[in-house]
Design a protein around this motif. Structure first.
Motif, PDB file in Angstrom:
ATOM      1  N   ASP A  74       0.492  29.342  39.559  1.00 31.62           N
ATOM      2  CA  ASP A  74       0.572  30.696  39.021  1.00 31.62           C
ATOM      3  C   ASP A  74       0.684  31.755  40.103  1.00 31.62           C
ATOM      4  O   ASP A  74       1.298  32.803  39.896  1.00 31.62           O
ATOM      5  N   GLY A  75       0.054  31.545  41.253  1.00 33.85           N
ATOM      6  CA  GLY A  75       0.064  32.573  42.280  1.00 33.85           C
ATOM      7  C   GLY A  75      -0.723  32.155  43.511  1.00 33.85           C
ATOM      8  O   GLY A  75      -1.151  31.011  43.637  1.00 33.85           O
ATOM      9  N   ASP A  76      -0.894  33.109  44.420  1.00 36.49           N
ATOM     10  CA  ASP A  76      -1.673  32.879  45.641  1.00 36.49           C
ATOM     11  C   ASP A  76      -3.157  33.057  45.352  1.00 36.49           C
ATOM     12  O   ASP A  76      -3.556  33.932  44.576  1.00 36.49           O
ATOM     13  N   PHE A  77      -3.987  32.267  46.037  1.00 36.02           N
ATOM     14  CA  PHE A  77      -5.434  32.413  46.001  1.00 36.02           C
ATOM     15  C   PHE A  77      -5.918  33.026  47.308  1.00 36.02           C
ATOM     16  O   PHE A  77      -5.530  32.575  48.395  1.00 36.02           O
ATOM     17  N   LEU A  78      -6.754  34.061  47.217  1.00 38.32           N
ATOM     18  CA  LEU A  78      -7.483  34.600  48.364  1.00 38.32           C
ATOM     19  C   LEU A  78      -8.949  34.304  48.109  1.00 38.32           C
ATOM     20  O   LEU A  78      -9.544  34.834  47.164  1.00 38.32           O
ATOM     21  N   ILE A  79      -9.537  33.436  48.926  1.00 36.71           N
ATOM     22  CA  ILE A  79     -10.885  32.911  48.680  1.00 36.71           C
ATOM     23  C   ILE A  79     -11.864  33.540  49.659  1.00 36.71           C
ATOM     24  O   ILE A  79     -11.655  33.513  50.872  1.00 36.71           O
ATOM     25  N   THR A  96      -9.095  21.297  52.902  1.00 33.19           N
ATOM     26  CA  THR A  96      -7.992  20.473  53.385  1.00 33.19           C
ATOM     27  C   THR A  96      -6.729  20.868  52.633  1.00 33.19           C
ATOM     28  O   THR A  96      -6.714  20.902  51.402  1.00 33.19           O
ATOM     29  N   THR A  97      -5.674  21.204  53.367  1.00 30.77           N
ATOM     30  CA  THR A  97      -4.395  21.566  52.765  1.00 30.77           C
ATOM     31  C   THR A  97      -3.322  20.599  53.256  1.00 30.77           C
ATOM     32  O   THR A  97      -3.565  19.773  54.150  1.00 30.77           O
ATOM     33  N   GLU A  98      -2.137  20.731  52.709  1.00 29.57           N
ATOM     34  CA  GLU A  98      -1.035  19.879  53.136  1.00 29.57           C
ATOM     35  C   GLU A  98      -0.584  20.207  54.557  1.00 29.57           C
ATOM     36  O   GLU A  98       0.091  19.396  55.192  1.00 29.57           O
ATOM     37  N   CYS A  99      -0.952  21.377  55.068  1.00 29.03           N
ATOM     38  CA  CYS A  99      -0.599  21.757  56.439  1.00 29.03           C
ATOM     39  C   CYS A  99      -1.715  21.487  57.430  1.00 29.03           C
ATOM     40  O   CYS A  99      -1.512  21.650  58.641  1.00 29.03           O
ATOM     41  N   GLY A 100      -2.886  21.105  56.962  1.00 26.57           N
ATOM     42  CA  GLY A 100      -4.013  20.861  57.853  1.00 26.57           C
ATOM     43  C   GLY A 100      -5.305  21.391  57.262  1.00 26.57           C
ATOM     44  O   GLY A 100      -5.387  21.713  56.072  1.00 26.57           O
ATOM     45  N   LYS A 101      -6.325  21.512  58.112  1.00 26.46           N
ATOM     46  CA  LYS A 101      -7.664  21.840  57.641  1.00 26.46           C
ATOM     47  C   LYS A 101      -8.100  23.235  58.064  1.00 26.46           C
ATOM     48  O   LYS A 101      -7.791  23.702  59.157  1.00 26.46           O
ATOM     49  N   LEU A 102      -8.867  23.885  57.163  1.00 25.80           N
ATOM     50  CA  LEU A 102      -9.443  25.199  57.420  1.00 25.80           C
ATOM     51  C   LEU A 102     -10.955  25.120  57.211  1.00 25.80           C
ATOM     52  O   LEU A 102     -11.422  24.577  56.206  1.00 25.80           O
ATOM     53  N   LYS A 103     -11.700  25.685  58.148  1.00 26.92           N
ATOM     54  CA  LYS A 103     -13.145  25.818  58.001  1.00 26.92           C
ATOM     55  C   LYS A 103     -13.424  27.280  57.671  1.00 26.92           C
ATOM     56  O   LYS A 103     -13.167  28.170  58.471  1.00 26.92           O
ATOM     57  N   VAL A 104     -13.951  27.521  56.458  1.00 28.69           N
ATOM     58  CA  VAL A 104     -14.087  28.885  55.948  1.00 28.69           C
ATOM     59  C   VAL A 104     -15.564  29.176  55.693  1.00 28.69           C
ATOM     60  O   VAL A 104     -16.182  28.578  54.799  1.00 28.69           O
ATOM     61  N   SER A 105     -16.125  30.101  56.457  1.00 30.33           N
ATOM     62  CA  SER A 105     -17.533  30.465  56.358  1.00 30.33           C
ATOM     63  C   SER A 105     -17.672  31.808  55.663  1.00 30.33           C
ATOM     64  O   SER A 105     -16.709  32.587  55.576  1.00 30.33           O
ATOM     65  N   PRO A 106     -18.870  32.136  55.154  1.00 24.53           N
ATOM     66  CA  PRO A 106     -19.096  33.501  54.681  1.00 24.53           C
ATOM     67  C   PRO A 106     -18.756  34.493  55.798  1.00 24.53           C
ATOM     68  O   PRO A 106     -19.183  34.333  56.934  1.00 24.53           O
ATOM     69  N   GLY A 107     -17.977  35.497  55.474  1.00 27.61           N
ATOM     70  CA  GLY A 107     -17.422  36.384  56.489  1.00 27.61           C
ATOM     71  C   GLY A 107     -15.978  36.082  56.795  1.00 27.61           C
ATOM     72  O   GLY A 107     -15.311  36.868  57.467  1.00 27.61           O
ATOM     73  N   ASP A 108     -15.477  34.937  56.297  1.00 21.56           N
ATOM     74  CA  ASP A 108     -14.066  34.574  56.445  1.00 21.56           C
ATOM     75  C   ASP A 108     -13.339  34.776  55.127  1.00 21.56           C
ATOM     76  O   ASP A 108     -13.943  34.825  54.048  1.00 21.56           O
ATOM     77  N   ILE A 109     -12.023  34.868  55.224  1.00 24.42           N
ATOM     78  CA  ILE A 109     -11.148  34.925  54.059  1.00 24.42           C
ATOM     79  C   ILE A 109     -10.085  33.848  54.237  1.00 24.42           C
ATOM     80  O   ILE A 109      -9.491  33.734  55.308  1.00 24.42           O
ATOM     81  N   ALA A 110      -9.853  33.044  53.203  1.00 27.89           N
ATOM     82  CA  ALA A 110      -8.808  32.019  53.245  1.00 27.89           C
ATOM     83  C   ALA A 110      -7.746  32.336  52.211  1.00 27.89           C
ATOM     84  O   ALA A 110      -8.063  32.755  51.093  1.00 27.89           O
ATOM     85  N   ILE A 111      -6.480  32.162  52.567  1.00 27.13           N
ATOM     86  CA  ILE A 111      -5.368  32.371  51.641  1.00 27.13           C
ATOM     87  C   ILE A 111      -4.641  31.038  51.456  1.00 27.13           C
ATOM     88  O   ILE A 111      -4.180  30.435  52.433  1.00 27.13           O
ATOM     89  N   ILE A 112      -4.566  30.583  50.214  1.00 27.05           N
ATOM     90  CA  ILE A 112      -3.819  29.373  49.855  1.00 27.05           C
ATOM     91  C   ILE A 112      -2.620  29.816  49.034  1.00 27.05           C
ATOM     92  O   ILE A 112      -2.759  30.216  47.869  1.00 27.05           O
ATOM     93  N   PRO A 113      -1.410  29.785  49.601  1.00 23.33           N
ATOM     94  CA  PRO A 113      -0.231  30.250  48.858  1.00 23.33           C
ATOM     95  C   PRO A 113       0.073  29.378  47.640  1.00 23.33           C
ATOM     96  O   PRO A 113      -0.330  28.211  47.559  1.00 23.33           O
TER      97      PRO A 113
END
Length: 294
Positions: free
Chosen positions: A156-161, A171-188
């Motif tokens: 449906d759209g992009d996620f901003l977590i 874990t994404t198809e492009c690799g891994k992200l470590k997301v802590s409080p204070g971080d923002i992750a975008i999964i297109p």
């Protein structure tokens, strides 16, 4: 490729809107070609697009993924049972009512029953329609278990977590992200991902946009050194899993409904990739030093 930045055991590339390239095995990226007749190591070439094919170069978003097994080799999608009726993507119902009373969000309680990121999503508000490719939705999530043998894909759209409590290992198809409080992750839109909870329960917020992608605001009177710095945005490096599963489940969100398909391999089997349509993360702390706040 931009400079690599190490975050504990996670290695990132930095930049916003760059054309990146990464390979987990040297030589896995084809040379001077996107889709040769035979890819290195017998990999399969797939393109994932974030814009239409005819979009001008300056706005065209795409990546080429080189994977061990094609992503389409799964059983047909079926409606997920049970679904998550707390997720909404359509806000154009003329019969819906509005309320002028002031409202305030408060953190959601951590559930007592085992709940992963998918089942912990709950829509707070929104506008527009995912089918019309215009609008947005604001969700909250609460989770107390990792996603086991399961990946999520938002069609449906992009996620901003934005985690508020507890780290997320994504874990994404492009690799891994470590997301802590204070971080923002975008999964297109269109990327498959899995969420692990290394520290136990987690909760936070998710912004979703339909028909477009998150962008940096234009520079203005502050000048060239204001607002967010592109180098603060971190993109994962290639990581793959060559593993068979008796029943790995892909959960896909489409029109606010959840669908599932079963396959016998990990979806995170991308050995190399290149492009400018990628998942990424940024620390909100950095914005304090750039005179910009989210």
């Amino acid at each position: 490729m931009e400079n690599s930045i190490s975050g504990d055991d996670y290695i990132y590339q930095s930049g916003f809107g760059n054309h990146f390239s990464s390979e987990a095995i040297a030589g896995a990226l084809p040379v001077h070609q996107n889709s040769p007749l035979i890819c290195p190591f017998g990999l399969y070439a797939e393109q994932i697009s974030g814009t239409s094919f005819t979009t001008p170069r300056s706005h065209n978003l795409f990546s080429w993924l080189y994977r061990i097994k094609p992503s389409v080799t799964h059983e047909p999608f079926k409606l997920r049972v049970p679904s998550n009726r707390k997720i909404l993507s359509e806000f154009n119902d003329s019969n819906s009512s509005t309320n002028p009373t002031q409202l305030r969000w408060k953190p959601a309680d951590i559930p007592d029953l085992p709940t992963d990121f998918i089942d912990g999503l709950s829509t707070v508000c929104g506008s527009g329609s995912s089918f019309m490719r215009h609008g947005y939705a604001i969700h909250m999530y609460t989770a107390n278990k990792s996603m086991d043998n399961c990946a999520f894909c938002n069609a449906d759209g992009d996620f901003l977590i934005v985690p508020q409590q507890g780290r997320l290992f994504i874990t994404t198809e492009c690799g891994k992200l470590k997301v802590s409080p204070g971080d923002i992750a975008i999964i297109p839109q269109g990327f498959r991902f899995n969420v692990d909870l290394p520290d136990g329960p987690s909760r936070g917020y998710v912004a979703e946009i339909f028909g477009t992608h998150f962008q940096l605001p234009d520079l203005g009177s502050i000048g060239a050194n204001g607002l967010a710095s592109p180098r603060d945005f971190l993109v994962p490096t290639a990581w793959f899993e060559d593993k068979s599963y008796p029943g790995y489940t892909i959960v896909q969100k489409f029109g606010g409904e959840l669908f599932t398909a079963v396959q016998d391999f990990s979806p995170f089997n991308v050995v190399a990739w290149h492009g400018n349509y990628v998942p990424y993360k940024v620390s909100r702390v950095l914005f304090k030093y750039n005179d910009y706040a989210i």
